[in-house]
Design a protein around this motif. Structure first.
Motif, PDB file in Angstrom:
ATOM      1  N   ARG A 374       0.835  -1.209   0.000  1.00  0.00           N
ATOM      2  CA  ARG A 374       0.000   0.000   0.000  1.00  0.00           C
ATOM      3  C   ARG A 374       0.872   1.263   0.000  1.00  0.00           C
ATOM      4  N   GLU A 377       1.920   1.987  -3.434  1.00  0.00           N
ATOM      5  CA  GLU A 377       0.851   2.591  -4.224  1.00  0.00           C
ATOM      6  C   GLU A 377       0.734   4.085  -3.953  1.00  0.00           C
ATOM      7  N   HIS A 409      -4.572   7.905   4.280  1.00  0.00           N
ATOM      8  CA  HIS A 409      -5.376   6.690   4.368  1.00  0.00           C
ATOM      9  C   HIS A 409      -5.083   5.804   3.162  1.00  0.00           C
ATOM     10  N   VAL A 410      -4.960   4.524   3.422  1.00  0.00           N
ATOM     11  CA  VAL A 410      -4.670   3.573   2.349  1.00  0.00           C
ATOM     12  C   VAL A 410      -5.819   2.586   2.244  1.00  0.00           C
ATOM     13  N   ARG A 411      -5.913   1.994   1.081  1.00  0.00           N
ATOM     14  CA  ARG A 411      -6.969   1.045   0.797  1.00  0.00           C
ATOM     15  C   ARG A 411      -6.881  -0.168   1.717  1.00  0.00           C
ATOM     16  N   GLY A 412      -8.013  -0.528   2.329  1.00  0.00           N
ATOM     17  CA  GLY A 412      -8.080  -1.719   3.153  1.00  0.00           C
ATOM     18  C   GLY A 412      -7.686  -1.523   4.597  1.00  0.00           C
ATOM     19  N   ARG A 413      -7.403  -0.271   5.018  1.00  0.00           N
ATOM     20  CA  ARG A 413      -6.997  -0.035   6.411  1.00  0.00           C
ATOM     21  C   ARG A 413      -7.795   1.140   6.980  1.00  0.00           C
TER      22      ARG A 413
END
Length: 444
Positions: A374, A377, A409-413
Motif C-alpha cells: 500500500r 501505491e 489513508h490507504v486502501r483496506g486499512r
C-alpha cells in the motif's frame, strides 16, 4: 525468544514429507550415478576382453612368443566371460535408476571379474608350470580400478577384498610369491582401495551438494540456499520476526508493454530485475518474488539483523541511482525512460517455507507485507519515487534525509499511515545532492 523473533512450529506431516522427498531425490541421484558407472565398467570390460585377445593372440604370434594353452577349460572360461560381459552391458543399457538394484548390481560383476582373472592365472600355471605374477597383479588391479565408477564404499571394499584375496590365493596355490612379496601386493591394493573409497565419497558428496544447490536455487533466494547448505533443512523452520519489506513496480508498464513484442518485454524485465536483484543482495536482502513488473524484497530473514531498515533504505536509493543509469542508456537508444515506485515498511511477519512436498517456496506473510504494498501505491498519489512508512523511518536511525508527508489513508486499512519521501543519505547529501524524485517517478 522475544515476540519479534518467535519460532513457529511447522506442520509435522508437511515437514516430514519435504525431508523425505529430499532424501528420495538424493537417493535417486546416487542410483542414477551408480547405473552410469556400471555402464562405463561394462564398456571397459568389453574393451579389456578385446585387448586381452590382441595381446595374448596377435602380439604373441607376431613376436614369436609361445601362445597360451587353448584347452577346453580355458576356452570355456573365455567364452563364458565374454557372454557375461555382453549380457551385463545389454542388461545395464535397459535398466532404469533404482536404489535397490544400484546396491547389488556391482556384486555379481565384481565376483565374476575376480573369478575369471584368478582362474586364468591359476590355469596358465597348471598347464605350463609358469606363474606370471605381473599379469595376475595387473588383472586384479583392474578389477579394483573398476570400483572408481562406483560411489558406494561397500562396493570398493568388496573389490579390494576380492582382488587382494584372489591374488593371495593364486600365489599360494601355485607356490610362487613369498609372504613379503604377496603382502606387499595386497598392501598396495588396500592402499589403492582406501584412496578410491575416499575420493569416491568426496566426489559423491560434492556431486550431491551441487545437485541440491541447483535444485534449491530454483525456488529459494541465494542467502536461503546458503543457509540450507550449511545448516540443513531444519534451519528453515518458520519464524516470526520484525523485518523491512520493499515493494517496487514499474510505472505505466501495461501501456509500455502494449508497444513492445513479448520477447522485448521479457528482455526489458530481465535486464531491469537483474540489476535490481543485484542491488538487493548487495545490501544483504533477499528477493522474495517477482510479481509481473513488481518485485518483493525483504531484509531481516532468514538471518536476523538489527539494521534491516537502514539496509533496505540504502537499497532503495541504490535502485534509484541504477534506474538513472538504465534510463540514460535507454534514452541514448531512442527508448522511453522507465519510472518506478518503491514502498518500504517495517513490521512483524512470519517467514518460512510455504507449500507441500512437491512444490514449495520460501516467503514472508503478514500485515506488514500488505502495508508495504500500500505504501508503494502511495508513491503515485504523492508524486515521488520512494516512500517509507513511519516505522521504517524511525528504525533507519536518522541516517537519511527526506520529507514527512503526513498521514494518508490507504486502501483496506482504517488507520492512517504516516509516510516519508526518501531523498538521500546524510553522508552522501553533504557531498552531492541527490537527484530530485520527479526525475524518475511522478504522479499519475
Amino acid at each position: 525468544m522475544g515476540r519479534s523473533d518467535e519460532v513457529l512450529v511447522p506442520d509435522r506431516d508437511t515437514a516430514v514429507a519435504r525431508f523425505a522427498l529430499s532424501r528420495a531425490n538424493e537417493e535417486l541421484v546416487l542410483a542414477e550415478s551408480s547405473l552410469r558407472g556400471e555402464r562405463r565398467v561394462a564398456w571397459v570390460r568389453l574393451a579389456l576382453m578385446a585387448l586381452m585377445s590382441l595381446s595374448q593372440g596377435g602380439i604373441a604370434h607376431v613376436t614369436g612368443e609361445p601362445l597360451p594353452p587353448h584347452d577346453l577349460p580355458r576356452v570355456l572360461a573365455i567364452v563364458l566371460y565374454a557372454l557375461f560381459s555382453i549380457v551385463a552391458l545389454l542388461v545395464l543399457l535397459r535398466q532404469l535408476p533404482h536404489l535397490r538394484r544400484a546396491r547389488w548390481l556391482p556384486v555379481p560383476t565384481t565376483v565374476a571379474d575376480t573369478s575369471f582373472f584368478a582362474f586364468m592365472g591359476w590355469h596358465a600355471w597348471a598347464r605350463t608350470g609358469q606363474f606370471d605374477a605381473g599379469m595376475l597383479g595387473a588383472s586384479m588391479g583392474m578389477v579394483l580400478v573398476f570400483s572408481v565408477a562406483r560411489f558406494s564404499p561397500l562396493h570398493v571394499l568388496l573389490s579390494t577384498t576380492l582382488s587382494s584375496g584372489g591374488y593371495a590365493l593364486v600365489a599360494a596355490l601355485t607356490g610362487h610369491g613369498t609372504w613379503s612379496s604377496t603382502s606387499f601386493v595386497v598392501f598396495c591394493y588396500v592402499t589403492l582401495g582406501l584412496l578410491i573409497a575416499r575420493t569416491n565419497a568426496e566426489v559423491g558428496s560434492m556431486f550431491l551438494r551441487l545437485r541440491r544447490r541447483e535444485g534449491l536455487s530454483r525456488f529459494l533466494p541465494k542467502q536461503v540456499v546458503e543457509r540450507v547448505m550449511q545448516a540443513g533443512d531444519t534451519s528453515l523452520q518458520p519464524v516470526q520476526r520484525e523485518v523491512t519489506i520493499l515493494f517496487s513496480d514499474i510505472r505505466d508498464f501495461t501501456m509500455l508493454s502494449e508497444t513492445l513484442q513479448p520477447r522485448e518485454v521479457l528482455e526489458l524485465l530481465d535486464e531491469y530485475f537483474g540489476q535490481m536483484t543485484h542491488i538487493v543482495m548487495a545490501r544483504g536482502g533477499i528477493v522474495n518474488k517477482f510479481l509481473g513488473d513488481g518485485m518483493l524484497a525483504c531484509w531481516g530473514v532468514p538471518d536476523s539483523s538489527e539494521d534491516h531498515a537502514e539496509r533496505a533504505m540504502r537499497a532503495a536509493l541504490d535502485m534509484r541511482e541504477k534506474l538513472g543509469e538504465l534510463n540514460a542508456r535507454r534514452v541514448s537508444q531512442g527508448l522511453p525512460p522507465l519510472r518506478i515506485g518503491i514502498g518500504l515498511h517495517t513490521g512483524v511477519v512470519a517467514a518460512g517455507m510455504l507449500g507441500g512436498a512437491e512444490q514449495h517456496e520460501y516467503t514472508v506473510i503478514g500485515d506488514a507485507v500488505n502495508l508495504a504494498s500500500r505504501v508503494e501505491e502511495l508513491t503515485k498519489v504523492h508524486g515521488v519515487d520512494i516512500l517509507v512508512s513511519e516505522s521504517t523511518w524511525l528504525r533507519g536511525g536518522g541516517e537519511f534525509t527526506g520529507r514527512r508527508l503526513g498521514e494518508t489513508h490507504v486502501r483496506g486499512r482504517r488507520e492512517a499511515v504516516v509516510v516519508h519521501a526518501l531523498q538521500g543519505h546524510v553522508l552522501s547529501e553533504a557531498v552531492e545532492p541527490p537527484p530530485p524524485p520527479a526525475r524518475i517517478a511522478s504522479g499519475t
